[in-house]
Structures are given as C-alpha cells and as structure tokens.
Design a protein around this motif. Structure first.
Motif, PDB file in Angstrom:
ATOM      1  N   MET A 125      44.699  39.460  32.872  1.00 15.31           N
ATOM      2  CA  MET A 125      45.258  38.911  31.634  1.00 15.31           C
ATOM      3  C   MET A 125      46.747  39.213  31.604  1.00 15.31           C
ATOM      4  O   MET A 125      47.217  40.172  32.191  1.00 15.31           O
ATOM      5  N   THR A 126      47.491  38.405  30.903  1.00 16.63           N
ATOM      6  CA  THR A 126      48.935  38.569  30.835  1.00 16.63           C
ATOM      7  C   THR A 126      49.354  39.165  29.503  1.00 16.63           C
ATOM      8  O   THR A 126      48.696  38.971  28.487  1.00 16.63           O
ATOM      9  N   ASN A 127      50.436  39.878  29.527  1.00 13.47           N
ATOM     10  CA  ASN A 127      50.972  40.521  28.347  1.00 13.47           C
ATOM     11  C   ASN A 127      52.136  39.695  27.823  1.00 13.47           C
ATOM     12  O   ASN A 127      53.207  39.700  28.411  1.00 13.47           O
ATOM     13  N   HIS A 159      50.980  41.371  38.675  1.00 15.00           N
ATOM     14  CA  HIS A 159      50.871  42.730  38.157  1.00 15.00           C
ATOM     15  C   HIS A 159      51.340  43.715  39.224  1.00 15.00           C
ATOM     16  O   HIS A 159      51.198  43.453  40.427  1.00 15.00           O
ATOM     17  N   ILE A 160      51.863  44.860  38.784  1.00 12.25           N
ATOM     18  CA  ILE A 160      52.113  46.003  39.671  1.00 12.25           C
ATOM     19  C   ILE A 160      51.727  47.278  38.926  1.00 12.25           C
ATOM     20  O   ILE A 160      51.689  47.309  37.697  1.00 12.25           O
ATOM     21  N   GLY A 161      51.438  48.339  39.684  1.00 12.29           N
ATOM     22  CA  GLY A 161      51.337  49.686  39.140  1.00 12.29           C
ATOM     23  C   GLY A 161      50.170  49.977  38.234  1.00 12.29           C
ATOM     24  O   GLY A 161      50.178  50.997  37.539  1.00 12.29           O
ATOM     25  N   LEU A 162      49.149  49.131  38.246  1.00 10.91           N
ATOM     26  CA  LEU A 162      48.021  49.298  37.323  1.00 10.91           C
ATOM     27  C   LEU A 162      46.745  48.774  37.949  1.00 10.91           C
ATOM     28  O   LEU A 162      46.756  48.141  39.001  1.00 10.91           O
ATOM     29  N   ALA A 163      45.630  49.050  37.260  1.00 11.29           N
ATOM     30  CA  ALA A 163      44.363  48.390  37.560  1.00 11.29           C
ATOM     31  C   ALA A 163      43.895  47.712  36.286  1.00 11.29           C
ATOM     32  O   ALA A 163      43.933  48.319  35.210  1.00 11.29           O
ATOM     33  N   THR A 164      43.505  46.445  36.381  1.00 15.66           N
ATOM     34  CA  THR A 164      42.935  45.760  35.226  1.00 15.66           C
ATOM     35  C   THR A 164      41.425  45.964  35.236  1.00 15.66           C
ATOM     36  O   THR A 164      40.788  45.967  36.292  1.00 15.66           O
ATOM     37  N   VAL A 165      40.858  46.145  34.042  1.00 15.06           N
ATOM     38  CA  VAL A 165      39.415  46.328  33.888  1.00 15.06           C
ATOM     39  C   VAL A 165      38.931  45.293  32.881  1.00 15.06           C
ATOM     40  O   VAL A 165      39.286  45.348  31.701  1.00 15.06           O
ATOM     41  N   THR A 166      38.137  44.336  33.338  1.00 15.55           N
ATOM     42  CA  THR A 166      37.628  43.272  32.480  1.00 15.55           C
ATOM     43  C   THR A 166      36.141  43.487  32.243  1.00 15.55           C
ATOM     44  O   THR A 166      35.375  43.701  33.191  1.00 15.55           O
ATOM     45  N   TYR A 167      35.740  43.407  30.962  1.00  9.59           N
ATOM     46  CA  TYR A 167      34.350  43.660  30.565  1.00  9.59           C
ATOM     47  C   TYR A 167      34.003  42.694  29.447  1.00  9.59           C
ATOM     48  O   TYR A 167      34.690  42.648  28.423  1.00  9.59           O
ATOM     49  N   LEU A 168      32.937  41.909  29.642  1.00 10.07           N
ATOM     50  CA  LEU A 168      32.563  40.879  28.682  1.00 10.07           C
ATOM     51  C   LEU A 168      31.302  41.237  27.910  1.00 10.07           C
ATOM     52  O   LEU A 168      30.368  41.832  28.450  1.00 10.07           O
ATOM     53  N   PHE A 169      31.278  40.826  26.635  1.00 14.05           N
ATOM     54  CA  PHE A 169      30.072  40.860  25.819  1.00 14.05           C
ATOM     55  C   PHE A 169      29.387  39.498  25.791  1.00 14.05           C
ATOM     56  O   PHE A 169      28.182  39.395  25.575  1.00 14.05           O
ATOM     57  N   ASP A 170      30.183  38.439  25.991  1.00 17.18           N
ATOM     58  CA  ASP A 170      29.654  37.080  25.921  1.00 17.18           C
ATOM     59  C   ASP A 170      30.526  36.173  26.773  1.00 17.18           C
ATOM     60  O   ASP A 170      31.726  36.423  26.951  1.00 17.18           O
ATOM     61  N   GLY A 171      29.926  35.094  27.306  1.00 15.71           N
ATOM     62  CA  GLY A 171      30.678  34.099  28.062  1.00 15.71           C
ATOM     63  C   GLY A 171      30.824  34.449  29.528  1.00 15.71           C
ATOM     64  O   GLY A 171      30.086  35.257  30.087  1.00 15.71           O
ATOM     65  N   ASP A 190      29.039  42.904  33.324  1.00 15.49           N
ATOM     66  CA  ASP A 190      29.674  43.162  34.617  1.00 15.49           C
ATOM     67  C   ASP A 190      31.035  43.824  34.418  1.00 15.49           C
ATOM     68  O   ASP A 190      31.596  43.814  33.319  1.00 15.49           O
ATOM     69  N   VAL A 191      31.572  44.360  35.508  1.00 16.68           N
ATOM     70  CA  VAL A 191      32.903  44.957  35.491  1.00 16.68           C
ATOM     71  C   VAL A 191      33.726  44.359  36.626  1.00 16.68           C
ATOM     72  O   VAL A 191      33.287  44.351  37.776  1.00 16.68           O
ATOM     73  N   ASN A 192      34.905  43.855  36.289  1.00 18.80           N
ATOM     74  CA  ASN A 192      35.909  43.486  37.288  1.00 18.80           C
ATOM     75  C   ASN A 192      37.005  44.546  37.281  1.00 18.80           C
ATOM     76  O   ASN A 192      37.653  44.758  36.246  1.00 18.80           O
ATOM     77  N   TRP A 193      37.191  45.212  38.410  1.00 16.02           N
ATOM     78  CA  TRP A 193      38.268  46.197  38.567  1.00 16.02           C
ATOM     79  C   TRP A 193      39.239  45.649  39.611  1.00 16.02           C
ATOM     80  O   TRP A 193      38.884  45.504  40.774  1.00 16.02           O
ATOM     81  N   THR A 247      31.114  30.495  23.796  1.00 13.60           N
ATOM     82  CA  THR A 247      31.787  31.656  23.221  1.00 13.60           C
ATOM     83  C   THR A 247      32.197  32.641  24.317  1.00 13.60           C
ATOM     84  O   THR A 247      31.448  32.871  25.270  1.00 13.60           O
ATOM     85  N   VAL A 248      33.384  33.205  24.158  1.00 15.10           N
ATOM     86  CA  VAL A 248      33.841  34.278  25.040  1.00 15.10           C
ATOM     87  C   VAL A 248      34.222  35.470  24.168  1.00 15.10           C
ATOM     88  O   VAL A 248      34.905  35.320  23.158  1.00 15.10           O
ATOM     89  N   ALA A 249      33.757  36.656  24.555  1.00 13.62           N
ATOM     90  CA  ALA A 249      34.091  37.887  23.846  1.00 13.62           C
ATOM     91  C   ALA A 249      34.070  39.040  24.833  1.00 13.62           C
ATOM     92  O   ALA A 249      33.223  39.091  25.729  1.00 13.62           O
ATOM     93  N   GLY A 250      35.006  39.955  24.674  1.00 20.02           N
ATOM     94  CA  GLY A 250      35.042  41.122  25.546  1.00 20.02           C
ATOM     95  C   GLY A 250      36.348  41.865  25.403  1.00 20.02           C
ATOM     96  O   GLY A 250      37.107  41.664  24.450  1.00 20.02           O
ATOM     97  N   LEU A 251      36.595  42.755  26.350  1.00 15.07           N
ATOM     98  CA  LEU A 251      37.833  43.523  26.359  1.00 15.07           C
ATOM     99  C   LEU A 251      38.442  43.509  27.747  1.00 15.07           C
ATOM    100  O   LEU A 251      37.724  43.527  28.756  1.00 15.07           O
TER     101      LEU A 251
END
Length: 307
Positions: free
Chosen positions: A1-3, A75-87, A105-108, A133-137
C-alpha cells in the motif's frame, strides 16, 4: 500500500485510566479508490515497537465493475504486512511474485534495499453479483539498521498455518511473534507481536507485559480497560510494564501490535522508511530514474514521485 502525502492522524483526549498512554483517532484518506483510516504514524507517536505505519482498509463495498487499484509503487527499509478480514487482493512485485491474499492469510513483503509492487482486485472480484467487500489492515514494520539493505523478498502464509488460541470468550490468531505459548510461522527481524483477537460480548483478553511496547487497535465493537470504555476506530497505546485485561462490552474485533523499541528513530517520506534522510533522497532519485525494476505482470503503469 502507498502512503499519500496527507496529514498525520489526530490523537484523542488522554484516557483517565492509568492503563492507556495515548488514544489515537485515525484520519480517513483515499488510496487507489479505496477508503483507509490511518492510525500510525501520528504527531505524538511515530512507532509502537517496530510498527511504523497502520492503515485500516474498509470495510468498503466496491461498486460493480470497479476494484482496488494501487498502481506499482516503491518501498525501502521496511516490511509490509497485509491481513484481510474480507475480500481479496492480488499482489505483484518486482521480484517476480504474484500472490492472491484472502481473509486470514498473511502477506509479508520485505522491501529492504528496494522493491516495487502493486495491489489490485481481480476481474472476477470486480464482476461478482454481490459481496464485493474488502476489509483488513496493512501495517509497515521498520527494519533494524542491520537489515535495512537486505535483498527484497516476499512470503505468503495461508491462514491455516497461523496458531489459534481460544478461551474465556476470546479467539486469538497469532499473525507475528510469540505469545500464549504459541509462535507464528512468519519470520521477523526484531521482537514483534501482532495478533487478531475476536471477542464475544463479555469475553476477556489478557495482554501480558512480555513486550515492552504494545497497542490495541479496535476494528469493531467496544471494550473496557481498567474501568474506561473505548469504541471502534481507536488505537490505544498501552503504558509499558504492566499486564492488562480487555473486556468486550459487545462483539468485538481488535488487533494487538507491538514489540521491542526500534534501534533509533525512523524517517518516513511517501513509501520510504530509513534511519537516515540521505537514504530516502537516494530512493527518490532511484524511483524517478526507473532503477527499482518493473512489477511482474503490471509493467505498464506506475505511481509517480509526489511533488
């Protein structure tokens, strides 16, 4: 995801409870046609453990024919962690990986010295007759200085591989780290805790003091901590050193995040995280010059460097 280049989330009034150090009220933004609520970073709290960024995605019902479209970005210098509740979301990146993430699931994705990726909805998802629907963090975990320049990589973990602990009206799925006698299969670079906690009304969830920095993000529902009540859409930064008990006043879902303090402050600009401003300037120049590499299967678009 982008900031996106937006303002920090706002922070709420300090809680009267000695258990809570800070209450953060996320700010809403739009990412690729999708609503997000940003809880980290804030003006008063830049990180909780290694977590330097936290976005709540949705829940959002996507119009027929449309979908999530986050174009290739770096991205640099980080790890993204994607976790969904829906979608579901299709991930593609410059290491040649394509992976579909679904609820649980987990995407690292380790950015290290540099990676580009995109996040999109599939054609099948866009044309479903219902339930689009899409939901998550999505969270960003800052890498320690010893690993800021590691080779980029991606790891997908099916939800069935994550430990699950149940009791006292609570079900805990351990996304990262070790807790309650279980350890997640997702490898991390520093002491980290990240858990998905579902509580029935009246359910109780103990938060121990094993990790120095801890916070609770209330995705839905309402909780009571040390006599104070907190509603959904709040990040509660816990005071260090003491165990706490969370009681759900209604059916609730929350996320526990935290870990050891980072080895110094981090600079954040757009999608770049680094322990030095000079490294971020290098990343800007590299993206502008096209030195990050193309995203596999998504080579025709990209997100330009912000002005």
């Amino acid at each position: 995801m982008t900031n996106p280049a937006d303002k920090d989330p706002i922070y709420g009034d300090a809680a009267s409870s000695d258990a809570i150090e800070l209450v953060v009220v996320p700010r809403t933004a739009d990412i690729g046609g999708f609503a997000v609520r940003r809880a980290l970073p804030t003006a008063k709290r830049r990180m909780v453990g290694p977590f330097v960024f936290m976005d709540q995605m949705g829940p959002d019902e996507i119009p027929f024919g449309e979908g999530l479209d986050v174009r290739p970005h770096p991205h640099i210098g980080l790890a993204t962690v994607t976790y969904l509740f829906d979608g579901e979301i299709i991930h593609r990146d410059s290491t040649g990986v394509e992976a579909t993430i679904r609820p649980g699931d987990v995407n690292w994705m380790t950015a290290g010295r540099g990676i580009a990726h995109s996040e999109r909805s599939s054609a099948a998802f866009r044309t479903r007759s219902n339930h689009r629907t899409v939901a998550g963090l999505q969270t960003w975990v800052a890498l320690p200085r010893t690993h800021e320049e590691v080779a980029p990589s991606f790891h997908h973990h099916d939800g069935a591989a994550l430990p699950e602990i149940a009791g006292d009206g609570a079900t805990v799925r351990l996304i990262l780290g070790s807790a309650y006698g279980e350890t997640s299969p997702v490898s991390t670079f520093t002491d980290t805790i990240y858990a998905d906690v579902v509580l029935a009304a009246g359910g109780r969830f103990p938060v121990d003091a094993d990790h120095e920095e801890r916070a609770l993000y209330i995705f839905e529902g309402e909780v009571e901590i040390a006599g104070d009540v907190f509603e959904a859409g709040r990040l509660l930064v816990l005071r260090p050193g003491d165990p706490h008990t969370v009681t759900a006043r209604k059916p609730t879902r929350l996320m526990l995040v935290g870990g050891a303090p980072m080895d110094g402050p981090r600079h954040i600009w757009w999608n770049f995280v680094a322990s030095s401003k000079e490294r971020i300037e290098e990343a800007k120049a590299d993206w502008k010059a096209g030195r990050f590499g193309k995203v596999f299967g998504d080579e025709n678009e990209f997100m330009p460097l912000p002005d």
